[in-house]
Design a protein around this motif. Structure first.
Motif, PDB file in Angstrom:
ATOM      1  N   GLN A   1       0.804  -1.230   0.000  1.00 20.32           N
ATOM      2  CA  GLN A   1       0.000   0.000   0.000  1.00 20.32           C
ATOM      3  C   GLN A   1       0.837   1.280   0.000  1.00 20.32           C
ATOM      4  O   GLN A   1       0.349   2.321  -0.468  1.00 20.32           O
ATOM      5  CB  GLN A   1      -0.983   0.003   1.173  1.00 20.32           C
ATOM      6  CG  GLN A   1      -0.351   0.043   2.533  1.00 20.32           C
ATOM      7  CD  GLN A   1      -1.412  -0.028   3.646  1.00 20.32           C
ATOM      8  OE1 GLN A   1      -2.602   0.090   3.387  1.00 20.32           O
ATOM      9  NE2 GLN A   1      -0.965  -0.226   4.875  1.00 20.32           N
ATOM     10  N   ASP A   2       2.075   1.221   0.477  1.00 25.02           N
ATOM     11  CA  ASP A   2       2.928   2.406   0.461  1.00 25.02           C
ATOM     12  C   ASP A   2       3.829   2.466  -0.772  1.00 25.02           C
ATOM     13  O   ASP A   2       4.627   3.388  -0.926  1.00 25.02           O
ATOM     14  CB  ASP A   2       3.794   2.458   1.724  1.00 25.02           C
ATOM     15  CG  ASP A   2       2.952   2.659   2.976  1.00 25.02           C
ATOM     16  OD1 ASP A   2       1.893   3.299   2.880  1.00 25.02           O
ATOM     17  OD2 ASP A   2       3.351   2.148   4.048  1.00 25.02           O
TER      18      ASP A   2
ATOM     19  N   GLN B   1     -10.730  -2.464   3.386  1.00 24.87           N
ATOM     20  CA  GLN B   1     -10.987  -1.020   3.414  1.00 24.87           C
ATOM     21  C   GLN B   1     -12.353  -0.643   2.849  1.00 24.87           C
ATOM     22  O   GLN B   1     -13.049   0.189   3.428  1.00 24.87           O
ATOM     23  CB  GLN B   1      -9.879  -0.304   2.623  1.00 24.87           C
ATOM     24  CG  GLN B   1      -8.503  -0.460   3.257  1.00 24.87           C
ATOM     25  CD  GLN B   1      -7.392  -0.137   2.284  1.00 24.87           C
ATOM     26  OE1 GLN B   1      -7.232  -0.805   1.258  1.00 24.87           O
ATOM     27  NE2 GLN B   1      -6.617   0.891   2.581  1.00 24.87           N
TER      28      GLN B   1
ATOM     29  N   ASP C   1      -9.867   4.396  12.996  1.00 26.27           N
ATOM     30  CA  ASP C   1      -9.201   5.513  12.336  1.00 26.27           C
ATOM     31  C   ASP C   1     -10.069   6.775  12.412  1.00 26.27           C
ATOM     32  O   ASP C   1      -9.569   7.877  12.668  1.00 26.27           O
ATOM     33  CB  ASP C   1      -8.918   5.141  10.874  1.00 26.27           C
ATOM     34  CG  ASP C   1      -8.054   6.179  10.171  1.00 26.27           C
ATOM     35  OD1 ASP C   1      -6.986   6.510  10.693  1.00 26.27           O
ATOM     36  OD2 ASP C   1      -8.464   6.658   9.101  1.00 26.27           O
TER      37      ASP C   1
ATOM     38  N   ARG D   1      -1.000   7.020  -4.589  1.00 25.19           N
ATOM     39  CA  ARG D   1      -1.215   6.206  -3.395  1.00 25.19           C
ATOM     40  C   ARG D   1      -2.677   6.317  -2.971  1.00 25.19           C
ATOM     41  O   ARG D   1      -3.380   7.255  -3.341  1.00 25.19           O
ATOM     42  CB  ARG D   1      -0.324   6.664  -2.225  1.00 25.19           C
ATOM     43  CG  ARG D   1       1.167   6.536  -2.456  1.00 25.19           C
ATOM     44  CD  ARG D   1       1.648   5.082  -2.494  1.00 25.19           C
ATOM     45  NE  ARG D   1       3.088   5.019  -2.722  1.00 25.19           N
ATOM     46  CZ  ARG D   1       3.662   4.983  -3.911  1.00 25.19           C
ATOM     47  NH1 ARG D   1       2.919   5.051  -5.009  1.00 25.19           N
ATOM     48  NH2 ARG D   1       4.969   4.889  -4.037  1.00 25.19           N
TER      49      ARG D   1
ATOM     50  N   ASN E   1      -4.758   6.458   0.702  1.00 25.17           N
ATOM     51  CA  ASN E   1      -4.507   6.539   2.149  1.00 25.17           C
ATOM     52  C   ASN E   1      -5.789   6.768   2.942  1.00 25.17           C
ATOM     53  O   ASN E   1      -6.875   6.942   2.389  1.00 25.17           O
ATOM     54  CB  ASN E   1      -3.464   7.624   2.466  1.00 25.17           C
ATOM     55  CG  ASN E   1      -3.915   9.026   2.072  1.00 25.17           C
ATOM     56  OD1 ASN E   1      -5.107   9.308   1.947  1.00 25.17           O
ATOM     57  ND2 ASN E   1      -2.956   9.919   1.892  1.00 25.17           N
ATOM     58  N   GLY E   2      -5.648   6.773   4.256  1.00 28.70           N
ATOM     59  CA  GLY E   2      -6.785   6.879   5.158  1.00 28.70           C
ATOM     60  C   GLY E   2      -7.567   8.160   5.006  1.00 28.70           C
ATOM     61  O   GLY E   2      -8.788   8.184   5.211  1.00 28.70           O
ATOM     62  N   GLU E   3      -6.908   9.248   4.668  1.00 32.20           N
ATOM     63  CA  GLU E   3      -7.590  10.524   4.516  1.00 32.20           C
ATOM     64  C   GLU E   3      -8.599  10.461   3.363  1.00 32.20           C
ATOM     65  O   GLU E   3      -9.733  10.923   3.486  1.00 32.20           O
ATOM     66  CB  GLU E   3      -6.576  11.645   4.263  1.00 32.20           C
ATOM     67  CG  GLU E   3      -7.179  13.027   4.062  1.00 32.20           C
ATOM     68  CD  GLU E   3      -7.976  13.538   5.254  1.00 32.20           C
ATOM     69  OE1 GLU E   3      -8.875  14.368   5.035  1.00 32.20           O
ATOM     70  OE2 GLU E   3      -7.714  13.095   6.394  1.00 32.20           O
TER      71      GLU E   3
ATOM     72  N   GLN F   1      -3.618  16.686  -1.046  1.00 26.56           N
ATOM     73  CA  GLN F   1      -2.443  16.043  -0.443  1.00 26.56           C
ATOM     74  C   GLN F   1      -1.249  15.990  -1.402  1.00 26.56           C
ATOM     75  O   GLN F   1      -0.198  15.451  -1.048  1.00 26.56           O
ATOM     76  CB  GLN F   1      -2.797  14.617  -0.011  1.00 26.56           C
ATOM     77  CG  GLN F   1      -3.863  14.531   1.069  1.00 26.56           C
ATOM     78  CD  GLN F   1      -4.154  13.090   1.433  1.00 26.56           C
ATOM     79  OE1 GLN F   1      -3.361  12.432   2.087  1.00 26.56           O
ATOM     80  NE2 GLN F   1      -5.292  12.581   0.989  1.00 26.56           N
TER      81      GLN F   1
END
Length: 547
Positions: free
Chosen positions: A251-252, A262, A306, A468, A470-472, A519
């Motif tokens: 994921q990164d 998710q 989260d 990417r 991500n959580g945001e 971001q």
């Protein structure tokens, strides 16, 4: 090299069937290969829907639609566009389960999927090059079919899951169907029925584990990145032992997400945010019990955790709000056979006077007194009347989501939950549920279906050229979906209806895309996300072939 007439008619991305104009028939050598009548797409859609309606079972209807899909993608998606609520349960859940179980008997076409074999790892790159035939791939849905929700391990038959997911992506969000690729990882199967079925089409051996398996996954990731550098990689229905490991590894490094970990989490979070909007309560005040602590259950828990942290709680404070119940009962730090995901949410026995007795759901509910209860257990009828009434005795608006599917595996029926709580429960189900009439109020039942979320999420990621996930972005998507509820209407659903799927998928795509830009995670320069989403959106219309 110019295509001959049969190449055109046999290519579902090019074929228009009887809608080829007289000029096109002349230009591409199609004279006499079709009946004289030139139909419009509208006429074809009416004709095809009539044929569809004549089928007597859902599986027959699905087979008919798959035949349309195999021959004419534009016509297929025009039909989906016209009948999205009716077709969703046919092309995907729950009818896809019947299709998977009978895949070997029904097989006619590979439907442009890529089949990667653990026994032929050297062929990975060639397979990924051959399957799309030179198409520009921007979205890959890949499964190894070990953990199909409600079904378990179905080997290579699970390719239908990847195909179905991609259909929903296009129908809901407008992702160009020529830019998608379904992939199945054939690592073998532990399904004895398949291993002894002479018609089974996959590798006839037990699942390969460990280094050989992860080497194949790595070859796949490397080859897809090389061949399709702008593609989003969507993981689907991997088993408990592999799903989180694979996501955490990649994921990164690449643009990727796991829908079970998710996607399920963010659509459930959206439903809970919708419920909080109706009850006018805070998420950070809730006690949340998850019944069924597998990949989906733990994924939901992590997503909610989260969000609690985003709303101001520390990690330690947030974890105290979650209680996982699995086959062993309430999970404690000394419970045997815990998965890595479960270990993050265990409790100490000192927190409960009768901890040794908390070995079933009813005992856990009495001890925990949850305000939110989510079922991902595949245990039919597990949310019994006594359990629900016990829960409702301790909270004004119990939030209850029996999510297991198909229907025969659901923890409870929506109408029972409304009745047992005297209309107080805020309910979402994993499968479509009819509105419930109770004491003069019509209760609309939200469907916590990943299809409400992943099409818009994926489209926003692709349109914004995200590098990417991500959580945001996931949080923003949940808030966008959870915000579409009518808090003034008695009996309002906690999630918007599937009937508005295309509408709110667009909203989610724009919100997610804007998060990417904010971001600075976009690969290409984009100043206006609405424009980028609009320009990438594909519509089911016939266009010039330009061959």
């Amino acid at each position: 090299m110019a295509l001959n007439p049969q190449d055109i008619l046999n290519n579902p991305f090019l074929n228009k069937g009887t809608a080829f104009t007289k000029e096109e028939r002349q230009a591409y050598g199609l004279q006499g290969t079709l009946p004289a009548k030139v139909q419009t797409l509208d006429e074809q859609a009416v004709q095809a829907y009539g044929q569809y309606s004549s089928k007597t079972t859902d599986l027959e209807k699905r087979i008919f639609l798959m035949n349309v899909f195999n021959t004419n993608r534009t016509l297929f998606y025009r039909l989906m566009e016209d009948h999205v609520v009716e077709f969703m349960p046919i092309v995907y859940d729950p009818t896809v389960a019947d299709s998977i179980e009978q895949y070997n008997e029904l097989f006619v076409s590979p439907q442009d999927a890529a089949f990667l074999s653990v026994d032929e790892p050297e062929d990975v790159e060639a397979t990924l090059k051959n399957a799309p035939g030179g198409r520009d791939i921007r979205l890959i849905v890949v499964t190894d079919s070990e953990g199909i929700l409600g079904m378990g391990d179905w080997g290579v038959n699970g390719v239908d899951i990847a195909i179905g997911k991609l259909m929903v992506y296009t129908a809901a969000a407008g992702i160009n169907p020529s830019m998608v690729l379904p992939v199945v990882i054939d690592a073998g199967t532990n399904n004895e029925k398949l291993l002894h079925d002479p018609l089974y089409l996959g590798n006839r051996h037990e699942r390969v584990r460990g280094e050989r398996y992860y080497d194949l996954i790595d070859r796949f990731v490397q080859a897809s990145g090389k061949l399709f550098p702008e593609a989003l990689l969507h993981w689907e229905d991997f088993g408990r032992s592999n799903a989180a490991t694979i996501l955490e590894k990649y994921q990164d490094k690449i643009t990727t997400f796991n829908d079970d970990i998710q996607g399920t989490g963010i659509v459930v979070l959206a439903g809970i945010l919708g419920a909080m909007k109706i009850s006018k309560e805070k998420l950070t005040d809730q006690r949340i019990l998850i019944f069924g602590a597998g990949t989906a259950g733990v994924g939901i828990t992590n997503q909610l955790l989260d969000e609690m942290k985003r709303q101001g709680l520390s990690e330690e404070e947030a974890r105290k709000h979650f209680f996982l119940v699995d086959k062993q009962g309430l999970l404690f730090n000394d419970t045997e056979e815990l998965t890595p995901g479960q270990k993050a949410f265990v409790h100490d026995r000192s927190e409960f006077e009768n901890s040794n007795e908390l070995t079933n759901l009813e005992a856990a509910v009495k001890a925990v007194q949850p305000t939110i209860m989510i079922g991902t257990s595949t245990q039919p009828g597990a949310f019994k009347e006594t359990i629900i009434k016990e829960m409702a005795a301790h909270t004004e608006r119990p939030v209850i989501f029996p999510l297991s599917n198909p229907t025969k595996l659901a923890e409870a029926k929506a109408e029972d939950l409304i009745k047992w709580t005297d209309g107080k429960a805020l309910v979402a189900t994993g499968i479509p549920a009819a509105p419930v009439d109770y004491k003069g109020v019509t209760y609309e039942i939200g469907q916590a279906n990943n299809a409400l979320m992943y099409p818009g999420l994926g489209f926003g990621i692709i349109a914004s050229t995200a590098t990417r996930v991500n959580g945001e972005m996931l949080s923003q998507a949940s808030h966008a979906l959870g915000g579409i509820v009518d808090t003034e209407q008695p009996g309002a659903a906690v999630l918007p209806p599937v009937a508005k799927l295309t509408e709110f998928s667009q909203t989610i795509a724009e919100v997610v895309g804007q998060s990417v830009l904010d971001q600075k995670l976009n690969r290409e320069e984009i100043s206006d996300i609405k424009k980028a989403v609009s320009e990438m959106k594909w519509e089911a219309k016939y266009t010039d072939l330009n061959l």
